[in-house]
Design a protein around this motif. Structure first.
Motif, PDB file in Angstrom:
ATOM      1  N   ALA A 156       0.828  -1.209   0.000  1.00 36.60           N
ATOM      2  CA  ALA A 156       0.000   0.000   0.000  1.00 36.60           C
ATOM      3  C   ALA A 156       0.861   1.257   0.000  1.00 36.60           C
ATOM      4  CB  ALA A 156      -0.927  -0.005   1.216  1.00 36.60           C
ATOM      5  N   PHE A 157       1.957   1.227   0.764  1.00 42.49           N
ATOM      6  CA  PHE A 157       2.886   2.365   0.772  1.00 42.49           C
ATOM      7  C   PHE A 157       3.453   2.588  -0.627  1.00 42.49           C
ATOM      8  CE2 PHE A 157       7.244   3.835   0.733  1.00 42.49           C
ATOM      9  CZ  PHE A 157       7.178   5.015   1.451  1.00 42.49           C
ATOM     10  N   VAL A 158       3.922   1.517  -1.252  1.00 46.39           N
ATOM     11  CA  VAL A 158       4.534   1.636  -2.576  1.00 46.39           C
ATOM     12  C   VAL A 158       3.516   2.173  -3.578  1.00 46.39           C
ATOM     13  CG1 VAL A 158       5.603   0.363  -4.474  1.00 46.39           C
ATOM     14  CG2 VAL A 158       6.206  -0.179  -2.112  1.00 46.39           C
ATOM     15  N   PRO A 167       7.581   5.501  -5.355  1.00 44.38           N
ATOM     16  CA  PRO A 167       8.976   5.929  -5.495  1.00 44.38           C
ATOM     17  C   PRO A 167       9.578   5.453  -6.813  1.00 44.38           C
ATOM     18  CG  PRO A 167       8.772   4.126  -3.917  1.00 44.38           C
ATOM     19  CD  PRO A 167       7.386   4.559  -4.247  1.00 44.38           C
ATOM     20  N   SER A 168      10.476   6.242  -7.361  1.00 41.70           N
ATOM     21  CA  SER A 168      11.155   5.846  -8.596  1.00 41.70           C
ATOM     22  C   SER A 168      12.045   4.638  -8.355  1.00 41.70           C
ATOM     23  CB  SER A 168      11.992   7.017  -9.128  1.00 41.70           C
ATOM     24  OG  SER A 168      11.225   8.194  -9.232  1.00 41.70           O
ATOM     25  N   VAL A 169      12.665   4.604  -7.178  1.00 41.12           N
ATOM     26  CA  VAL A 169      13.570   3.509  -6.813  1.00 41.12           C
ATOM     27  C   VAL A 169      13.292   3.086  -5.380  1.00 41.12           C
ATOM     28  CG1 VAL A 169      15.989   2.828  -6.467  1.00 41.12           C
ATOM     29  CG2 VAL A 169      15.383   4.325  -8.372  1.00 41.12           C
ATOM     30  N   ASN A 215      10.665   1.622 -10.547  1.00 41.68           N
ATOM     31  CA  ASN A 215       9.377   1.946 -11.133  1.00 41.68           C
ATOM     32  C   ASN A 215       9.571   1.946 -12.648  1.00 41.68           C
ATOM     33  OD1 ASN A 215       7.086   3.220 -12.169  1.00 41.68           O
ATOM     34  ND2 ASN A 215       6.873   4.564 -10.393  1.00 41.68           N
ATOM     35  N   PRO A 216       8.992   0.980 -13.367  1.00 44.98           N
ATOM     36  CA  PRO A 216       9.273   0.854 -14.800  1.00 44.98           C
ATOM     37  C   PRO A 216       8.733   1.998 -15.636  1.00 44.98           C
ATOM     38  CG  PRO A 216       7.511  -0.645 -14.162  1.00 44.98           C
ATOM     39  CD  PRO A 216       8.042  -0.041 -12.891  1.00 44.98           C
ATOM     40  N   ALA A 217       7.898   2.852 -15.061  1.00 45.33           N
ATOM     41  CA  ALA A 217       7.442   4.030 -15.783  1.00 45.33           C
ATOM     42  C   ALA A 217       8.499   5.138 -15.760  1.00 45.33           C
ATOM     43  CB  ALA A 217       6.144   4.555 -15.167  1.00 45.33           C
ATOM     44  N   ILE A 218       9.475   4.998 -14.863  1.00 39.41           N
ATOM     45  CA  ILE A 218      10.516   6.024 -14.698  1.00 39.41           C
ATOM     46  C   ILE A 218      11.871   5.536 -15.194  1.00 39.41           C
ATOM     47  CG2 ILE A 218      11.716   7.510 -13.058  1.00 39.41           C
ATOM     48  CD1 ILE A 218       8.767   8.167 -13.326  1.00 39.41           C
TER      49      ILE A 218
END
Length: 408
Positions: A163-165, A170-172, A206-209
């Motif tokens: 839930a936090f993620v 976060p990017s990493v 984060n694969p979007a980043i």
């Protein structure tokens, strides 16, 4: 004559009743509560710090004392006077450490000074031209006996972690004591890609980043019946670093999908213990880490070091910090333009009531960056809250530290 005197006396009584007692009878202000730094800036060679404090009972104004010495601030002359409970101090030296204390004033009565709090001004920073990225460092406490006895099985805590993620994105994610996530299956960290893992240290992206420059596992842990070696990939773009004594770090070179920028992220977990012997070991481990990062980074890429460093600034033997500063790194906390919950320890000891450390905050979990090439817009103890307590169930005996930054 008598009536005139009586009228004067009655008038004086009425004045006192309407406007209060004379100054000499004013009530003494209560002690000022904990001072919190809320912001920092750097313009040219001059730095500023913003801070606030709780209102003191009976205080009509405040006197602020400032010094570059912890003991000296109690002997310093008044630096500023204000009727407010917040202030921005300007014209400070960059990269300098300042200590402040505040007391309330009511007429001639002066209250007890607040506890002394320290903050280092921003030493230098990058251009801030690139988009903001974020890194969270978090010791998940998934494998030691105290982890399950303190927080229960990971299955009980996993949903709070995910839930936090999902909420903070976060990017990493630089994780320690994360063996439970070693398989790298999508359910481990939904929506994230594992870039590196070894000896319970992980890096998830984060694969979007970010994209992994070279994909692959870097582990010799027993996974799915296969034993793999801890080694760098053939082109040296991800791997693990041997710090000696059974301690390791993992690293990965990643590519920013929006800009094409390459960055090296590191997740590290140093030896624990408060004594000088353990501090000496950590200094050696940090020296090896810095040397190893230089070897894997001949191109001079941006480097972000994140992890559980098992020491903090309140300790007199925080020697590893000197190694990192000598190598050109700075704690992101000292570069942050804004900070959140600075006084809450990053180690929570499985308690939902935050432990408060006054002077610096006991942050054993840190992110170190290169100051002249980085703008840190935000540092925070990012543990989810429920009122004034940490939200239950706690994910770990450590809180996540989240840093938002722009990397030149």
């Amino acid at each position: 004559m008598w009536s005139r005197v009586s009228a004067a006396v009655v008038g004086a009584v009425l004045v006192v009743g309407l406007f209060g007692a004379p100054a000499e009878a004013a009530a003494k202000p209560s002690k000022v509560g904990l001072i919190t730094f809320t912001g920092a800036s750097l313009s040219g060679t001059k730095a500023s710090l913003s801070l606030r404090w709780p209102a003191a009972r009976n205080a009509r104004s405040y006197e602020l004392f400032l010094s570059t010495s912890y003991s000296g601030v109690m002997k310093a002359k008044v630096h500023k006077r204000t009727s407010k409970t917040s202030i921005t101090l300007t014209g400070l030296k960059r990269g300098a450490t300042y200590f402040v204390t505040v007391r309330g004033v009511n007429g001639s009565k002066k209250g007890t000074r607040a506890s002394r709090v320290g903050r280092t001004t921003i030493a230098s920073q990058g251009s801030g031209a690139r988009a903001s990225r974020s890194v969270t460092t978090w010791n998940l406490c998934t494998e030691k006996s105290g982890c399950t006895s303190g927080g229960g099985a990971w299955s009980r805590r996993q949903a709070a972690f995910q839930a936090f993620v999902k909420a903070r994105k976060p990017s990493v994610l630089a994780l320690q004591e994360s063996k439970v996530l070693a398989s790298g299956r999508p359910t481990a960290v939904p929506g994230y890609t594992r870039a590196a893992y070894y000896s319970s240290k992980s890096l998830f992206l984060n694969p979007a980043i970010y994209g992994v420059v070279t994909k692959g596992d870097t582990t010799r842990e027993q996974l799915d019946g296969t034993v793999r070696e801890c080694r760098e990939a053939d082109d040296g773009r991800y791997g693990c670093l041997d710090l000696g004594g059974g301690k390791y770090a993992v690293w990965a070179e990643v590519e920013d999908l929006a800009t094409g920028q390459h960055v090296i992220y590191v997740s590290v977990h140093l030896t624990s213990g408060k004594g000088d012997r353990e501090a000496t070991v950590r200094r050696t481990e940090t020296t090896r880490l810095v040397d190893a990062v230089r070897q894997i980074n001949p191109e001079g890429l941006q480097v972000v070091l994140a992890g559980d460093w098992n020491s903090h600034r309140n300790r007199s033997n925080d020697w590893q910090a000197s190694v990192l500063r000598s190598a050109g790194y700075r704690d992101a906390y000292d570069l942050a333009r804004s900070v959140g919950r600075q006084h809450h320890n990053s180690y929570n000891d499985w308690k939902t009531t935050p432990t408060t450390s006054v002077t610096w905050g006991d942050h054993v979990d840190k992110v170190w960056v290169v100051p002249g090439r980085t703008v840190v817009t935000r540092w925070e103890n990012a543990a989810p809250m429920s009122g004034s307590r940490y939200a239950a169930p706690l994910v770990s005996d450590h809180n996540p530290v989240l840093v938002r930054l722009s990397l030149d």
